[in-house]
Motif scaffolding. Structure first.
Motif, PDB file in Angstrom:
ATOM      1  N   PHE A 176      59.436   5.759  -5.579  1.00 40.29           N
ATOM      2  CA  PHE A 176      58.655   4.524  -5.585  1.00 40.29           C
ATOM      3  C   PHE A 176      57.247   4.865  -6.045  1.00 40.29           C
ATOM      4  CE2 PHE A 176      55.626   1.719  -3.444  1.00 40.29           C
ATOM      5  CZ  PHE A 176      56.062   0.479  -3.892  1.00 40.29           C
ATOM      6  N   GLN A 177      56.719   4.088  -7.007  1.00 38.37           N
ATOM      7  CA  GLN A 177      55.390   4.362  -7.562  1.00 38.37           C
ATOM      8  C   GLN A 177      54.525   3.117  -7.525  1.00 38.37           C
ATOM      9  OE1 GLN A 177      54.935   4.959 -11.873  1.00 38.37           O
ATOM     10  NE2 GLN A 177      53.675   6.760 -11.477  1.00 38.37           N
ATOM     11  N   ILE A 178      53.234   3.320  -7.248  1.00 41.92           N
ATOM     12  CA  ILE A 178      52.255   2.237  -7.272  1.00 41.92           C
ATOM     13  C   ILE A 178      51.020   2.721  -8.021  1.00 41.92           C
ATOM     14  CG2 ILE A 178      51.460   2.939  -4.980  1.00 41.92           C
ATOM     15  CD1 ILE A 178      50.556   0.061  -4.517  1.00 41.92           C
ATOM     16  N   LEU A 179      50.529   1.910  -8.973  1.00 41.05           N
ATOM     17  CA  LEU A 179      49.361   2.271  -9.778  1.00 41.05           C
ATOM     18  C   LEU A 179      48.429   1.073  -9.910  1.00 41.05           C
ATOM     19  CD1 LEU A 179      50.952   4.269 -12.756  1.00 41.05           C
ATOM     20  CD2 LEU A 179      49.673   5.226 -10.828  1.00 41.05           C
ATOM     21  N   SER A 180      47.149   1.344  -9.958  1.00 43.83           N
ATOM     22  CA  SER A 180      46.144   0.313 -10.205  1.00 43.83           C
ATOM     23  C   SER A 180      45.128   0.871 -11.187  1.00 43.83           C
ATOM     24  CB  SER A 180      45.463  -0.091  -8.895  1.00 43.83           C
ATOM     25  OG  SER A 180      44.557  -1.160  -9.099  1.00 43.83           O
ATOM     26  N   ALA A 181      44.402  -0.018 -11.866  1.00 43.31           N
ATOM     27  CA  ALA A 181      43.446   0.410 -12.890  1.00 43.31           C
ATOM     28  C   ALA A 181      42.017   0.183 -12.438  1.00 43.31           C
ATOM     29  CB  ALA A 181      43.689  -0.334 -14.194  1.00 43.31           C
ATOM     30  N   ILE A 182      41.120   0.998 -12.961  1.00 42.89           N
ATOM     31  CA  ILE A 182      39.693   0.806 -12.759  1.00 42.89           C
ATOM     32  C   ILE A 182      39.197  -0.207 -13.792  1.00 42.89           C
ATOM     33  CG2 ILE A 182      37.429   1.914 -12.794  1.00 42.89           C
ATOM     34  CD1 ILE A 182      38.826   4.508 -11.988  1.00 42.89           C
ATOM     35  N   ARG A 183      38.514  -1.249 -13.345  1.00 48.33           N
ATOM     36  CA  ARG A 183      38.025  -2.282 -14.254  1.00 48.33           C
ATOM     37  C   ARG A 183      37.047  -1.690 -15.261  1.00 48.33           C
ATOM     38  NH1 ARG A 183      33.647  -5.390 -15.142  1.00 48.33           N
ATOM     39  NH2 ARG A 183      33.981  -7.531 -15.878  1.00 48.33           N
ATOM     40  N   GLY A 184      37.131  -2.151 -16.518  1.00 46.64           N
ATOM     41  CA  GLY A 184      36.198  -1.684 -17.529  1.00 46.64           C
ATOM     42  C   GLY A 184      36.592  -2.139 -18.920  1.00 46.64           C
ATOM     43  N   GLU A 185      35.688  -1.934 -19.882  1.00 41.73           N
ATOM     44  CA  GLU A 185      35.988  -2.266 -21.273  1.00 41.73           C
ATOM     45  C   GLU A 185      37.143  -1.414 -21.768  1.00 41.73           C
ATOM     46  OE1 GLU A 185      32.728  -2.193 -23.974  1.00 41.73           O
ATOM     47  OE2 GLU A 185      31.481  -3.566 -22.784  1.00 41.73           O
ATOM     48  N   SER A 186      38.051  -2.044 -22.515  1.00 38.10           N
ATOM     49  CA  SER A 186      39.255  -1.335 -22.956  1.00 38.10           C
ATOM     50  C   SER A 186      39.479  -1.460 -24.456  1.00 38.10           C
ATOM     51  CB  SER A 186      40.480  -1.867 -22.203  1.00 38.10           C
ATOM     52  OG  SER A 186      40.666  -3.253 -22.439  1.00 38.10           O
ATOM     53  N   GLY A 187      38.391  -1.638 -25.201  1.00 44.76           N
ATOM     54  CA  GLY A 187      38.525  -1.755 -26.650  1.00 44.76           C
ATOM     55  C   GLY A 187      38.124  -3.134 -27.131  1.00 44.76           C
ATOM     56  N   GLU A 188      38.905  -3.668 -28.058  1.00 45.74           N
ATOM     57  CA  GLU A 188      38.596  -4.970 -28.644  1.00 45.74           C
ATOM     58  C   GLU A 188      39.819  -5.873 -28.623  1.00 45.74           C
ATOM     59  OE1 GLU A 188      35.080  -4.148 -31.828  1.00 45.74           O
ATOM     60  OE2 GLU A 188      37.074  -3.510 -32.455  1.00 45.74           O
ATOM     61  N   MET A 189      39.566  -7.154 -28.824  1.00 43.54           N
ATOM     62  CA  MET A 189      40.641  -8.131 -28.974  1.00 43.54           C
ATOM     63  C   MET A 189      40.491  -8.781 -30.348  1.00 43.54           C
ATOM     64  SD  MET A 189      41.793 -11.488 -29.022  1.00 43.54           S
ATOM     65  CE  MET A 189      40.803 -12.669 -28.110  1.00 43.54           C
ATOM     66  N   TYR A 190      41.582  -8.738 -31.125  1.00 37.67           N
ATOM     67  CA  TYR A 190      41.588  -9.320 -32.470  1.00 37.67           C
ATOM     68  C   TYR A 190      42.420 -10.591 -32.450  1.00 37.67           C
ATOM     69  CZ  TYR A 190      40.171  -4.527 -33.510  1.00 37.67           C
ATOM     70  OH  TYR A 190      39.538  -3.306 -33.510  1.00 37.67           O
ATOM     71  N   ASP A 191      41.820 -11.681 -32.894  1.00 35.76           N
ATOM     72  CA  ASP A 191      42.466 -12.997 -32.877  1.00 35.76           C
ATOM     73  C   ASP A 191      42.645 -13.470 -34.322  1.00 35.76           C
ATOM     74  OD1 ASP A 191      43.344 -15.570 -32.481  1.00 35.76           O
ATOM     75  OD2 ASP A 191      41.746 -16.139 -31.103  1.00 35.76           O
ATOM     76  N   SER A 192      43.906 -13.651 -34.745  1.00 33.59           N
ATOM     77  CA  SER A 192      44.211 -14.058 -36.126  1.00 33.59           C
ATOM     78  C   SER A 192      45.042 -15.327 -36.127  1.00 33.59           C
ATOM     79  CB  SER A 192      44.991 -12.955 -36.853  1.00 33.59           C
ATOM     80  OG  SER A 192      44.275 -11.743 -36.864  1.00 33.59           O
ATOM     81  N   ASP A 193      44.738 -16.242 -37.078  1.00 33.37           N
ATOM     82  CA  ASP A 193      45.494 -17.489 -37.226  1.00 33.37           C
ATOM     83  C   ASP A 193      45.889 -17.688 -38.682  1.00 33.37           C
ATOM     84  OD1 ASP A 193      45.270 -18.340 -34.486  1.00 33.37           O
ATOM     85  OD2 ASP A 193      43.192 -18.899 -34.905  1.00 33.37           O
ATOM     86  N   TRP A 194      47.068 -18.288 -38.867  1.00 29.62           N
ATOM     87  CA  TRP A 194      47.584 -18.662 -40.187  1.00 29.62           C
ATOM     88  C   TRP A 194      47.795 -20.174 -40.189  1.00 29.62           C
ATOM     89  CZ3 TRP A 194      48.523 -14.295 -37.526  1.00 29.62           C
ATOM     90  CH2 TRP A 194      48.422 -13.069 -38.188  1.00 29.62           C
ATOM     91  N   LEU A 195      46.684 -20.940 -40.303  1.00 29.56           N
ATOM     92  CA  LEU A 195      46.738 -22.383 -40.089  1.00 29.56           C
ATOM     93  C   LEU A 195      47.198 -23.166 -41.320  1.00 29.56           C
ATOM     94  CD1 LEU A 195      43.677 -23.007 -37.763  1.00 29.56           C
ATOM     95  CD2 LEU A 195      46.050 -22.443 -37.206  1.00 29.56           C
ATOM     96  N   ASN A 196      47.469 -22.487 -42.429  1.00 36.40           N
ATOM     97  CA  ASN A 196      48.182 -23.127 -43.544  1.00 36.40           C
ATOM     98  C   ASN A 196      49.687 -22.981 -43.365  1.00 36.40           C
ATOM     99  OD1 ASN A 196      45.739 -23.777 -44.791  1.00 36.40           O
ATOM    100  ND2 ASN A 196      45.732 -21.919 -46.059  1.00 36.40           N
ATOM    101  N   TYR A 197      50.080 -22.274 -42.310  1.00 36.78           N
ATOM    102  CA  TYR A 197      51.490 -22.045 -41.966  1.00 36.78           C
ATOM    103  C   TYR A 197      52.245 -21.340 -43.100  1.00 36.78           C
ATOM    104  CZ  TYR A 197      49.861 -25.382 -38.565  1.00 36.78           C
ATOM    105  OH  TYR A 197      49.111 -26.012 -37.604  1.00 36.78           O
ATOM    106  N   ASP A 198      51.524 -20.392 -43.705  1.00 35.57           N
ATOM    107  CA  ASP A 198      52.145 -19.536 -44.714  1.00 35.57           C
ATOM    108  C   ASP A 198      51.614 -18.121 -44.492  1.00 35.57           C
ATOM    109  OD1 ASP A 198      49.559 -19.604 -45.718  1.00 35.57           O
ATOM    110  OD2 ASP A 198      50.036 -20.967 -47.361  1.00 35.57           O
ATOM    111  N   THR A 199      51.567 -17.294 -45.505  1.00 41.60           N
ATOM    112  CA  THR A 199      51.183 -15.896 -45.338  1.00 41.60           C
ATOM    113  C   THR A 199      49.680 -15.647 -45.462  1.00 41.60           C
ATOM    114  OG1 THR A 199      51.591 -15.502 -47.692  1.00 41.60           O
ATOM    115  CG2 THR A 199      53.431 -15.107 -46.177  1.00 41.60           C
ATOM    116  N   VAL A 200      48.878 -16.697 -45.694  1.00 44.02           N
ATOM    117  CA  VAL A 200      47.428 -16.537 -45.844  1.00 44.02           C
ATOM    118  C   VAL A 200      46.752 -16.644 -44.476  1.00 44.02           C
ATOM    119  CG1 VAL A 200      45.323 -17.470 -46.879  1.00 44.02           C
ATOM    120  CG2 VAL A 200      47.472 -17.476 -48.182  1.00 44.02           C
ATOM    121  N   LYS A 201      46.072 -15.572 -44.058  1.00 40.96           N
ATOM    122  CA  LYS A 201      45.329 -15.610 -42.788  1.00 40.96           C
ATOM    123  C   LYS A 201      44.060 -16.442 -43.003  1.00 40.96           C
ATOM    124  CE  LYS A 201      44.810 -11.791 -40.424  1.00 40.96           C
ATOM    125  NZ  LYS A 201      44.264 -10.509 -39.880  1.00 40.96           N
ATOM    126  N   THR A 202      43.862 -17.453 -42.166  1.00 37.02           N
ATOM    127  CA  THR A 202      42.755 -18.386 -42.366  1.00 37.02           C
ATOM    128  C   THR A 202      41.604 -18.175 -41.386  1.00 37.02           C
ATOM    129  OG1 THR A 202      43.828 -20.016 -40.927  1.00 37.02           O
ATOM    130  CG2 THR A 202      44.300 -20.138 -43.292  1.00 37.02           C
TER     131      THR A 202
END
Length: 333
Positions: A86-112
């Motif tokens: 049985f294992q239990i783990l918790s994390a130390i709060r902190g910055e963990s890099g970046e978040m990248y948010d991408s949308d394709w709002l023409n609903y094709d292969t072009v990132k908008t």
């Protein structure tokens, strides 16, 4: 008391009860405080049936996990060939890099639309239970063993992304957008009103079936282990808050329910050296990959206090991560 600190307190208390000797062919019990450094990524998707993309993806959020520090411990027993941990783990709060948010709002292969945020891991909590049955495939060679394994795991993660910078395509008269990196696109700097941050919470329950091999060397003081496993079924619930103001009072709230079948796989290794009959020093590592899966997406309508389901739109999730750590195993008896 926090779960991780409670686990350490329990491990230290149990360790104080350790007797001087252990006997073979009887019940053996161990406890092990441990710490890990983890790297990986949690990905969040929106799919739409009308998209011209081959996979139907119209939005993707990539939540990095970089230099995540995990602490906790495990306890286990074995009786002859049967064992469990049985294992239990918790994390130390902190910055963990970046978040990248991408949308394709023409609903094709072009990132908008594209934006980058500072990602903070607010919390992480993991529980797992593993059972196994050892056997010796080579007659007369007791140092090598194989074991089928069965595991159940729970994980809860909470991320917060803010301080965004974005590039949004221009909306033309025909209803389509320009590409995010075109000359017509608009750059929005940090703290702009259209970039107010996102929260993401992911909860998962997983089952795993696998196998592990163990080899004892150096007079049976060095123990090497290697394991693989696949998940027949994983249940994922993911909640997403897209904030509409910099004070984070107004937001759009989405919840995804995803059933994942045979798309999650992992492998692990372990190396333990017995310092004496009671104490062992160990190095362990684990890698996990979950292939993108689509589920049901619901949006909360605050005006009517009700949930709206999109029949042609689905939410999705995937992940990959690797963690490596050290542990001190205390053999109680």
């Amino acid at each position: 008391m926090k779960p991780g600190k409670l686990a350490f307190a329990a491990i230290i208390a149990l360790a104080s009860l350790a007797p001087a000797h252990a006997k073979e062919h009887e019940l053996h019990l161990f406890v092990e405080p441990e710490g890990y450094l983890a790297f990986g990524e949690q990905d969040e998707f929106v799919f739409w049936d009308g998209s011209k993309n081959s996979d139907g993806m119209v939005s993707k959020l990539e939540w990095q996990e970089r230099n995540v520090k995990l602490y906790g411990g495990r306890a286990g027993f074995s009786f002859d060939r049967l064992g469990a941990q049985f294992q239990i783990l918790s994390a130390i709060r902190g910055e963990s890099g970046e978040m990248y948010d991408s949308d394709w709002l023409n609903y094709d292969t072009v990132k908008t639309h594209y934006s980058v945020s500072t990602n903070t891991l607010e919390s992480s909590f993991q529980l797992s239970f593993l059972a196994y049955f050892d056997f010796h495939p080579i007659r007369g060679y007791e140092r090598f063993s194989l074991a089928p394994t069965a595991e159940f795991a729970y994980k809860n993660l909470l991320f917060s992304a803010e301080n965004k910078e974005g590039w949004y395509g221009k909306l033309y008269d025909d209803g389509n957008y320009s590409a995010w990196n075109s000359a017509d696109a608009t750059h929005y700097p940090n703290q702009h009103a259209v970039l107010c941050g996102v929260d993401y919470e992911k909860l998962s329950f997983s089952s795993f079936l696998g196998a592990r091999a163990k080899l004892d060397l150096c007079g049976e003081r060095l123990h090497l282990g290697l394991g693989i496993a696949a998940s027949p079924y994983t249940y994922v619930k993911a909640e997403d808050k897209h904030y509409k103001d910099l004070e984070r009072k107004e937001f759009e709230f989405y919840t995804d329910f995803i059933h994942v079948f045979f798309k999650t796989f992992k492998g692990n290794f372990s190396t333990f050296f017995d310092i004496n009959d009671i104490l062992s020093l160990g190095l362990t590592g684990e890698a996990l990959v979950s292939i993108p899966s689509r589920g049901i997406m619901n949006q909360y309508d605050r005006a009517s206090s009700s949930w709206k389901n999109y029949e042609d739109t689905g939410g999705g999730a995937s992940e990959y991560n690797f963690q490596i750590g050290l542990g001190i195993r205390v053999n109680l008896f």
